[in-house]
Design a protein around this motif. Structure first.
Motif, PDB file in Angstrom:
ATOM      1  N   UNK A   1     -31.874  59.289   9.238  1.00 20.33           N
ATOM      2  CA  UNK A   1     -32.296  60.110   8.084  1.00 20.33           C
ATOM      3  C   UNK A   1     -31.054  60.489   7.274  1.00 20.33           C
ATOM      4  N   UNK A   2     -31.108  60.228   5.990  1.00 19.84           N
ATOM      5  CA  UNK A   2     -29.924  60.539   5.199  1.00 19.84           C
ATOM      6  C   UNK A   2     -29.875  62.039   4.919  1.00 19.84           C
ATOM      7  N   UNK A   3     -28.689  62.405   4.476  1.00 18.97           N
ATOM      8  CA  UNK A   3     -28.451  63.822   4.247  1.00 18.97           C
ATOM      9  C   UNK A   3     -29.411  64.435   3.236  1.00 18.97           C
ATOM     10  N   UNK A   4     -29.685  63.680   2.144  1.00 20.67           N
ATOM     11  CA  UNK A   4     -30.506  64.267   1.082  1.00 20.67           C
ATOM     12  C   UNK A   4     -31.941  64.426   1.557  1.00 20.67           C
ATOM     13  N   UNK A   5     -32.418  63.442   2.358  1.00 23.18           N
ATOM     14  CA  UNK A   5     -33.757  63.605   2.919  1.00 23.18           C
ATOM     15  C   UNK A   5     -33.822  64.852   3.780  1.00 23.18           C
ATOM     16  N   UNK A   6     -32.803  64.983   4.626  1.00 24.16           N
ATOM     17  CA  UNK A   6     -32.777  66.117   5.525  1.00 24.16           C
ATOM     18  C   UNK A   6     -32.766  67.427   4.743  1.00 24.16           C
TER      19      UNK A   6
ATOM     20  N   UNK B   1     -26.392  71.357  10.400  1.00 26.41           N
ATOM     21  CA  UNK B   1     -27.644  70.657  10.088  1.00 26.41           C
ATOM     22  C   UNK B   1     -27.424  69.627   8.992  1.00 26.41           C
ATOM     23  N   UNK B   2     -26.710  70.056   7.947  1.00 25.26           N
ATOM     24  CA  UNK B   2     -26.376  69.102   6.884  1.00 25.26           C
ATOM     25  C   UNK B   2     -24.883  68.819   6.965  1.00 25.26           C
ATOM     26  N   UNK B   3     -24.499  67.713   7.586  1.00 27.01           N
ATOM     27  CA  UNK B   3     -23.069  67.460   7.776  1.00 27.01           C
ATOM     28  C   UNK B   3     -22.354  67.192   6.456  1.00 27.01           C
TER      29      UNK B   3
END
Lengths: 336, 452
Positions: B1-6, B443-445
């Motif tokens: 899951x990419x960062x923006x999705x997350x 959570x969002x690296x």
């Protein structure tokens, strides 16, 4: 000139209280400094660990009291102290196994350890309050005063009274014993020597066959002993209040840094320096000077350097000054 | 899951949770949480600038927050003329002495050749300055604090709109950060943490005890608001009409009390929404600026310094100066949030500033969200603040269930109810430890930005 009265006055309000407070801080700072010497991080959970240790001791004291087990004139808490040390060692060992050992194996930066210790601080802060609430607790029993102010006046015929609480004597005595034990341990025992070697040069110590796990265990155990002693003695002498123990963290850090963090002698000296400056800077010297000055003369103002509300700020002020002028502290180096 | 999705999913979950609070508890509670989430987000953005961009362990977040709060008082409170009159000449002489002492000390350090003489002169000058300052200061503060102590007893402020204080708070916090940076930057990371923690405690004890400036623990209440008051809204016709239209009820069909209740609750929601709008604007501005800064050459340089100070210094970067810059910037952002917080509360209460809530909780936010990632810091603030507030009702609910197992007269029942709120400390600590252990990047690296 009334020299004797002046001396009694200053002992009663400045010398004895700061000696006692200084001993408590010295025990705390010694714990911080030994952990720093081996593990290389400032343990922010130290104050909350002291709080936890004190709460354990209080519960055991209550249990003993309910069994009718007391020590006569000596506070019951002293009987409970070994059990407090035991439980605190278990707690400290538990945090080491579950949290800190992981980061040590990965050789994380010191700042990661500090953040982890902040997490421990939060948890202990909550756990302590879950068990005992937030109220002030006085758990001192037995003989309160060794010398009472009124009796002293009668005996000596002086205008000023001198009082000496049992807890004050106990604090200084136990602090001397604990410090002597720590120094003996570090200097004379094989484990102590291993700890000093480890603190001096980790790689070299590992090469010469020192088991790092054993060193770390011993370090945490010593710090648990010091944590419990410092916490219980402070609580006996004043009272136990969770918030106060959080605030104790800063004078303790100040003491450790003033002395040179990682230096046991420095920590003890730092404890006394911080305590003496806190008390002296906020004491009103008006009466003292009146005794020393000519008959009938009195200073106009209170002759107080800072108002009493700034008692805690003094230790931070010293901290900042030391960091500015001599960041290494009084004693240089990071060796136990 | 990419960062923006997350990011999208996480914020959607947050919105859902806030919506649930709105429907289960009430919209007033939900919006109150949202407002503090927004303020916390700005604070954690500020800390993220310091920790995430540059790796500075600032344990003095509380000082910037409190200074921002003080700015809100000093800008918006109306001046107390009587106090200025009572303070008289001393009010002017005290700061003048302070400035002269500092300037003189500086001059001595600069001009007198180093040696024994300079040390003596320096010390004597400082002592004399301090004695004189104490004299004027004590006169002035006693006189000022004697003026109607139950109502004022302090100098008051400038009587300007409180929104200006948001900028002033930022500037004041930046000024403090400059001074702190002179003292503490260049120290090892945990020394720096202890030093900043100490300085923030000094700051709070000053705010608590200098009654002439802040009223101390007597608090300053009733600060002017940038948004309408609930009472005024309830009186005004247009608001009544709005409520009726939104609820789509017929004003003639419904009982007067029911309508009144609707209007009261709606007025609370309306006021909170106004605040949310204001805070959101500020948050978006700061978020935008932070994103621009992070992606600029400057941001790249900061990350280079953070990841390897020695290498960056070898490339000719001035590490201490850059650290100071980033420390000041971050503190300014936190100062803005501090002023906003006081504005929202409508009061300034120095006694409530404690490091756990105002320093270490912000740390939890940044670590959970993802250090180095601006959106992560915002998300962390939302999650942390939501948990912080909602842990209490959940803990109480759990305690009630537990209590139903106990007999009626068991003394533990009351104890459990009393201590339930402290469970949130344990939860916070646990979350921090777990995140640090199992997901240290948050959570969002932080994104890896490859320079082209």
């Amino acid at each position: 000139m009334d020299f004797l009265n002046a001396i009694v006055l200053i002992s009663n309000y400045v010398l004895i209280p700061s000696l006692v407070y200084g001993s408590q801080l010295a025990l705390g700072a010694l714990g911080v400094t030994i952990v720093f010497g081996i593990m290389r991080f400032a343990n922010f959970a130290h104050g909350e660990m002291m709080s936890f240790a004190t709460v354990c001791t209080i519960f055991i004291t209550w249990w003993f009291q309910s069994l009718g087990l007391t020590a006569g004139i000596i506070p019951t808490a002293l009987l409970a102290l070994p059990f407090g040390i035991l439980i605190t060692s278990l707690l400290v060992w538990g945090t080491e196994r579950s949290i800190f050992s992981y980061y040590r194996q990965r050789k994380s930066k010191p700042v990661i350890f500090v953040i982890a210790s902040v997490g421990v601080m939060f948890m202990l802060n909550g756990i302590v309050r879950l068990f005992i609430g937030t109220d002030e607790i006085i758990f001192m029993d037995g003989l309160k005063f060794i010398i009472k102010a009124g009796e002293f006046k009668k005996w000596s015929g002086l205008k000023e009274g001198l009082s000496l609480k049992q807890t004050q004597v106990l604090t200084v005595l136990l602090a001397i014993i604990a410090v002597a034990w720590v120094f003996w341990f570090l200097q004379k025992t094989k484990m102590g020597k291993a700890m000093r070697a480890f603190s001096d040069n980790e790689d070299l110590a590992l090469l010469s066959g020192i088991n790092p796990e054993k060193v770390v265990q011993a370090t945490w155990f010593i710090s648990a002993v010091l944590i419990t002693l410092a916490g219980v003695l402070y609580g006996l002498d004043k009272s136990y209040k969770p918030l106060v123990y959080f605030h104790l963290l800063l004078p303790i850090f100040a003491a450790a840094i003033v002395g040179g963090i990682g230096q046991p002698i420095g920590a003890i000296l730092g404890g006394y320096i911080v305590a003496f400056s806190e008390v002296t800077a906020t004491y009103a010297f008006k009466k003292f000077l009146r005794y020393l000055g000519p008959e009938g003369w009195s200073p106009d103002s209170l002759v107080q350097f800072l108002s009493t509300e700034y008692k805690f700020a003094v230790s931070f002020l010293i901290l900042v000054l030391v960091l500015l002028i001599r960041p290494t502290g009084l004693f240089k180096g990071r060796v136990l | 899951m990419s960062n923006s999705h997350r990011a999208v999913i996480s914020f959607a979950i947050m919105a859902l949770l806030l919506g649930m609070v709105g429907t289960i508890q009430s919209w007033n509670v939900s919006l109150a949480i949202l407002n503090l989430c927004l303020i916390s987000a700005i604070m954690s953005l500020g800390l993220n600038i310091q920790w995430g961009y540059a790796g500075l362990f600032n344990a003095g977040v509380m000082a910037s927050t409190a200074l921002g709060g003080l700015a809100a008082v000093l800008v918006s409170h109306s001046p107390v003329g009587k106090a200025w009159a009572a303070g008289g000449l001393d009010t002017g002489l005290a700061p003048m002495t302070l400035v002269l002492t500092v300037l003189g000390a500086w001059w001595i350090r600069r001009k007198v050749p180093e040696g024994y003489l300079r040390k003596v002169m320096f010390l004597m000058w400082l002592l004399c300055g301090y004695a004189l300052l104490r004299y004027f200061y004590e006169q002035a503060s006693l006189n000022i604090e004697a003026v109607d102590p139950a109502q004022t007893g302090f100098l008051g402020g400038l009587g300007l709109p409180i929104l200006i204080s948001w900028i002033v708070g930022g500037i004041a916090a930046a000024g403090l950060a400059w001074v702190v940076g002179r003292v503490a930057l260049g120290l090892r990371s945990d020394y720096f943490a202890i030093a900043t923690l100490g300085i923030s405690e000094i700051m709070i004890s000053i705010l608590k005890n200098e009654d002439w400036l802040t009223r101390g623990v007597k608090n300053v209440t009733g600060l002017e608001r940038p948004v309408p008051y609930e009472v005024d809204l309830q009186q005004s016709q247009w608001f009544m009409d709005l409520v009726i239209r939104l609820h789509s009820v017929d004003p003639n069909q419904i009982r007067q009390e029911a309508l009144q209740e609707m209007v009261i609750s709606a007025s609370g929601v309306f006021v909170k929404l106004c605040y949310s709008g204001l805070f959101l604007i500020v948050l978006l501005i700061i978020l935008g600026l932070a994103a621009l800064a992070l992606n600029s050459p400057w941001g790249r340089m900061m990350r280079a310094i953070r990841d390897n100070e020695v290498a960056a210094a070898a490339m000719g970067k001035d590490v201490t100066n850059r650290h100071r810059q980033v420390f000041i910037l971050g503190s300014a952002v936190i100062g803005v949030a501090g002023a906003m917080l006081t504005t929202l509360d409508g009061q300034f209460t120095p006694g409530t500033y404690i490091p756990l809530r105002f320093t270490f909780l912000i740390w939890v936010m940044v670590i959970i969200g993802g250090s180095g990632n601006n959106l992560g810091a915002v998300l962390g603030a939302f999650i942390t603040w939501f948990t912080w507030i909602e842990a209490e009702p959940v803990a109480l609910w759990a305690v009630e269930n537990l209590n139903s197992l106990l007999s009626e007269e068991n003394p533990l029942r009351q104890h459990f109810i009393d201590v339930a709120p402290h469970l949130r400390m344990v939860i916070m600590g646990l979350i921090l430890i777990l995140v640090l252990r199992f997901r240290p990047e948050g959570i969002l690296p932080e994104r890896n930005i490859n320079s082209k």
